[in-house]
Design a protein around this motif. Structure first.
Motif, PDB file in Angstrom:
ATOM      1  N   ALA A 120      -4.030   2.886  -4.082  1.00  0.00           N
ATOM      2  CA  ALA A 120      -2.998   2.102  -3.410  1.00  0.00           C
ATOM      3  C   ALA A 120      -3.609   0.923  -2.655  1.00  0.00           C
ATOM      4  N   LEU A 121      -4.689   1.172  -1.924  1.00  0.00           N
ATOM      5  CA  LEU A 121      -5.340   0.092  -1.170  1.00  0.00           C
ATOM      6  C   LEU A 121      -5.970  -0.943  -2.100  1.00  0.00           C
ATOM      7  N   ALA A 136      -3.104  -3.001  -3.455  1.00  0.00           N
ATOM      8  CA  ALA A 136      -2.551  -3.892  -2.429  1.00  0.00           C
ATOM      9  C   ALA A 136      -3.482  -5.068  -2.149  1.00  0.00           C
ATOM     10  N   TRP A 189       0.953   3.868  -2.995  1.00  0.00           N
ATOM     11  CA  TRP A 189       0.557   5.242  -2.698  1.00  0.00           C
ATOM     12  C   TRP A 189       1.640   6.213  -3.173  1.00  0.00           C
ATOM     13  N   SER A 215       0.829  -1.212   0.000  1.00  0.00           N
ATOM     14  CA  SER A 215       0.000   0.000   0.000  1.00  0.00           C
ATOM     15  C   SER A 215       0.860   1.257   0.000  1.00  0.00           C
TER      16      SER A 215
END
Length: 71
Positions: free
Chosen positions: A36-37, A40, A27, A23
């Motif tokens: 990003a999340l 991930a 990011w 993440s």
């Protein structure tokens, strides 16, 4: 030999560490927390699925799995 619970907790903390590092890297590269999340979580799910398949395939390979040595 360690307990099943210990192994499960270790696997979960390892996975969380992986999610955190992926993440943060995503990011940094995207500038978006949501992207990003999402990245991930998708890599984590994909990694889990492919690891499972990898293990199942290796379970069919006899090489090095305790077979007796031939002289």
């Amino acid at each position: 030999m360690e307990s099943n619970l210990r192994t499960i907790i270790k696997a979960m903390t390892w996975q969380l560490l992986g999610l955190l590092t992926t993440s943060l890297l995503a990011w940094f590269h995207t500038g978006s927390v949501l992207d990003a999340l999402t990245f991930a979580l998708s890599t984590s799910a994909t990694g889990f699925a492919f690891f499972f398949l990898h293990e199942r395939l290796w379970a069919r390979v006899r090489w090095g799995a305790g077979e007796e040595r031939r002289v």
